[in-house]
Design a protein around this motif. Sequence first.
Motif, PDB file in Angstrom:
ATOM      1  N   HIS A  97      84.958   4.705 -81.904  1.00 10.14           N
ATOM      2  CA  HIS A  97      83.398   3.997 -81.587  1.00 10.14           C
ATOM      3  C   HIS A  97      82.879   4.156 -82.863  1.00 10.14           C
ATOM      4  CE1 HIS A  97      79.091   4.113 -81.048  1.00 10.14           C
ATOM      5  NE2 HIS A  97      79.476   2.989 -80.546  1.00 10.14           N
ATOM      6  N   LEU A  98      82.797   5.338 -83.694  1.00  6.71           N
ATOM      7  CA  LEU A  98      82.110   5.263 -85.115  1.00  6.71           C
ATOM      8  C   LEU A  98      82.740   4.614 -86.100  1.00  6.71           C
ATOM      9  CD1 LEU A  98      81.068   9.000 -85.712  1.00  6.71           C
ATOM     10  CD2 LEU A  98      79.917   7.140 -85.210  1.00  6.71           C
ATOM     11  N   THR A  99      81.920   3.698 -86.793  1.00  4.94           N
ATOM     12  CA  THR A  99      82.677   2.980 -88.024  1.00  4.94           C
ATOM     13  C   THR A  99      83.023   3.774 -89.276  1.00  4.94           C
ATOM     14  OG1 THR A  99      80.379   2.658 -88.988  1.00  4.94           O
ATOM     15  CG2 THR A  99      81.197   0.940 -87.405  1.00  4.94           C
ATOM     16  N   VAL A 100      83.941   3.437 -90.012  1.00  5.60           N
ATOM     17  CA  VAL A 100      84.365   3.867 -91.018  1.00  5.60           C
ATOM     18  C   VAL A 100      83.149   4.458 -92.188  1.00  5.60           C
ATOM     19  CG1 VAL A 100      85.539   3.611 -93.396  1.00  5.60           C
ATOM     20  CG2 VAL A 100      86.254   2.874 -91.354  1.00  5.60           C
ATOM     21  N   ALA A 101      82.180   3.434 -92.277  1.00  2.62           N
ATOM     22  CA  ALA A 101      81.032   3.685 -93.126  1.00  2.62           C
ATOM     23  C   ALA A 101      80.142   5.076 -92.403  1.00  2.62           C
ATOM     24  CB  ALA A 101      80.021   2.497 -93.144  1.00  2.62           C
ATOM     25  N   HIS A 150      81.258   7.259 -90.473  1.00  5.28           N
ATOM     26  CA  HIS A 150      81.839   8.464 -90.615  1.00  5.28           C
ATOM     27  C   HIS A 150      81.921   8.978 -91.884  1.00  5.28           C
ATOM     28  CE1 HIS A 150      85.548  10.869 -90.520  1.00  5.28           C
ATOM     29  NE2 HIS A 150      85.459  10.855 -89.339  1.00  5.28           N
ATOM     30  N   ARG A 151      81.969   8.164 -93.122  1.00  5.54           N
ATOM     31  CA  ARG A 151      81.741   8.554 -94.239  1.00  5.54           C
ATOM     32  C   ARG A 151      80.338   9.148 -94.829  1.00  5.54           C
ATOM     33  NH1 ARG A 151      84.516   4.047 -97.864  1.00  5.54           N
ATOM     34  NH2 ARG A 151      86.227   5.358 -96.842  1.00  5.54           N
ATOM     35  N   GLU A 160      83.840  -2.039 -93.567  1.00  8.98           N
ATOM     36  CA  GLU A 160      83.523  -0.480 -93.220  1.00  8.98           C
ATOM     37  C   GLU A 160      82.445  -0.416 -92.232  1.00  8.98           C
ATOM     38  OE1 GLU A 160      84.060   2.207 -96.406  1.00  8.98           O
ATOM     39  OE2 GLU A 160      86.122   1.810 -96.756  1.00  8.98           O
ATOM     40  N   HIS A 161      81.523  -1.254 -92.618  1.00  7.75           N
ATOM     41  CA  HIS A 161      80.483  -0.839 -91.466  1.00  7.75           C
ATOM     42  C   HIS A 161      80.478  -1.409 -90.306  1.00  7.75           C
ATOM     43  CE1 HIS A 161      79.969  -4.855 -93.243  1.00  7.75           C
ATOM     44  NE2 HIS A 161      78.842  -5.103 -92.317  1.00  7.75           N
ATOM     45  N   LEU A 171      84.179  -1.974 -88.853  1.00  8.85           N
ATOM     46  CA  LEU A 171      85.426  -1.279 -88.086  1.00  8.85           C
ATOM     47  C   LEU A 171      85.273  -0.179 -87.984  1.00  8.85           C
ATOM     48  CD1 LEU A 171      88.727  -2.414 -90.115  1.00  8.85           C
ATOM     49  CD2 LEU A 171      87.865  -3.390 -88.202  1.00  8.85           C
ATOM     50  N   THR A 172      85.985   0.581 -86.901  1.00  9.95           N
ATOM     51  CA  THR A 172      85.874   1.843 -86.219  1.00  9.95           C
ATOM     52  C   THR A 172      86.862   2.744 -87.047  1.00  9.95           C
ATOM     53  OG1 THR A 172      87.402   1.712 -84.555  1.00  9.95           O
ATOM     54  CG2 THR A 172      85.372   1.229 -84.248  1.00  9.95           C
ATOM     55  N   VAL A 173      86.880   3.808 -87.132  1.00 11.44           N
ATOM     56  CA  VAL A 173      87.665   4.788 -87.724  1.00 11.44           C
ATOM     57  C   VAL A 173      88.997   4.819 -86.953  1.00 11.44           C
ATOM     58  CG1 VAL A 173      88.066   7.387 -88.045  1.00 11.44           C
ATOM     59  CG2 VAL A 173      85.661   6.613 -88.210  1.00 11.44           C
TER      60      VAL A 173
END
Lengths: 372, 372
Positions: free
Chosen positions: A111-115, A117-118, B109-110, B112-114
């Motif tokens: 569910h969490l996006t890469v951004a 998470h970062r 990245e904002h 796509l999920t991890v």
Amino acid sequence: MSEVHAARRSRLRAHCAKEAGGAAALVSRPANVRYLAGRAPAGAVLLVPPSGGDVLFGHWNPAADPAGPRPGEEDGGLRAEPLPDGADPAAAAAVLAAERGAGTVALEEHHLTVARHRALTAQAPGLALGDLGCAVERQRLVKDEEEIAALRVAAEITDRALGELLESILVGRTERHLALELERRLVDHGADGPAFPTSVATGSHSGLAGHRPTDRRVEEGDFLTVRLGARFRGYRCQIGRTFVIGTSPADWQIELYEVVFAAQRAAREALAPGVEYRAVDRAARQVLDEAGHGGALGPVTGHGVGLEIGEDPRLSPGAMGRLGPCVPVTVEPGVHLPGRGGVRIDDTLVVRSTADGGPELLTITTKELLAL
Amino acid sequence: MSEVHAARRSRLRAHCAKEAGGAAALVSRPANVRYLAGRAPAGAVLLVPPSGGDVLFGHWNPAADPAGPRPGEEDGGLRAEPLPDGADPAAAAAVLAAERGAGTVALEEHHLTVARHRALTAQAPGLALGDLGCAVERQRLVKDEEEIAALRVAAEITDRALGELLESILVGRTERHLALELERRLVDHGADGPAFPTSVATGSHSGLAGHRPTDRRVEEGDFLTVRLGARFRGYRCQIGRTFVIGTSPADWQIELYEVVFAAQRAAREALAPGVEYRAVDRAARQVLDEAGHGGALGPVTGHGVGLEIGEDPRLSPGAMGRLGPCVPVTVEPGVHLPGRGGVRIDDTLVVRSTADGGPELLTITTKELLAL
């Protein structure tokens, strides 16, 4: 209700202790947050630490529904923590976990996006991050009696809205209008809203799986497929029915209806605790295959329902796993013949053992082929 | 339309060449995909390589709207690539980029999920992954005349739906029913659907920003706030008006209305190319502050609209940046007095230079205080 939610969080805590080395869980997926904390503001994030003291972080809106945890209050071991404008609730949860000395935080990487998470890593740099995976979704699979009661009410509302439509004159009205009227009736009878966008498909559109209503009008001789569901206390059900418009159906309509009905019945009758997901799918698929319509069936014969309309399990040829008792699913095979139309019949049922009376049908509108 | 989309993709390609070392862009955010490729199936992903040969990956549904690229076809330099059931379009795009020898792929990245990012890395292991950031959102900020034309139609539909409601009897009807009726009228007049959930707030609910309609009935003497918008060809507008029910408003109602109206007008009049976002916010906030209602204003005075209802820019105290011409924004200040009610007045306008006639008001329903 707060005890129900507290018990659900305890189960998640036990899961984390056993499977995730005692990590704190950081839950961000909206349906999972609602399952564990009750109604929460959009975007709220829940922290479930190993030793309790759960916190819900969010941006409360004074206009939101008054149900659910109130900001700044604590109830059933859950504190509701309002955040300043612009703050990410997930980052706030991670920072608190780090302050409390959590070793690892397991979050929902699906569910969490890469951004996000970062950004979270940057705000709580000492924290080890793991993946909670679909632990909460798995917990949601089997419903308790309170959840099933909400689904039952949702189905009653849905049956009533559909029944009223059938008493009105349909010829000459557009798909779009019929869909709007059904949604209005759902709300009239007490739904929070529709469980998903209502689909009304007439003539050559009938039987299509994801049809969006158009300005096509219902005509004599059409097949008419409607698919709708109510949302009640967050729980969503689904019904689909196909009717024929006018005095007497054509032969091809009767034949096609009988085949889809037989496939749907075969899948319904296959529902029992311990049965493989794909065996339910196979039951419907086999009937359609034998009638030469196997290719017309989509990738799934049905799916779980609950706080979301498309939950686990998936009843499909490749699905792994077996049904358990108290799992509500849809059974919704359909066939569409391009240019002619088609048939879909969808029900929502709860899997029950034979001792408990077998599958419990929630959507009870008749499945006889009605000529309207 | 396909030339419009091709030109937009060329602009993105030029951005990637300049800012991202010639990376291929992998666009997954739904509104961004629609902006660059036209109508696409839910979850579709667009690959824009540096040397052209753009590909849209997705799961087409035969029942979906026939507009937009068709699976297997190529149009305006864009190929539509249908995927087998279960395949992630983002991973498929990454694999193709790797096969074509792309050095780097810049993804959103904002969005796509991890978990998807990780799966994509596993499927295309040699590929270097970068961040496209909000490059497409920035491109969407300034609208072309075709986009503004769609917004204009959306606003016309919205004004008409609201106008019809005002001619009907309101006393005794519930917020929920009025909201449903407004949404039906939007669709009747040609909207794809509502731009956002319609808000109807009466009595003590009036003036609340995110109010969800309840079963409260409209009564004599109430303030009634309605907030709605049509979606037309994907473009969303917003209008908000507050009325008073009955023959003559109370003094406090007239005073409060005048203050909010003055704040809204100040912000509208501040709209011009080159003006700072926060200066527009300040214009409204100052009027409310001076009247002692500064604390009642929410975090934003307005926001951009387009394919999404809450786009950039944000007109808020902390926002950085300046308005450009052809940027459509809302101006929507409001004050709610707990227990009594309040006023909101929302318009959608397009920023234009003085030479072009100044801000273009799209939502033209009167802002006089009407007693209904």
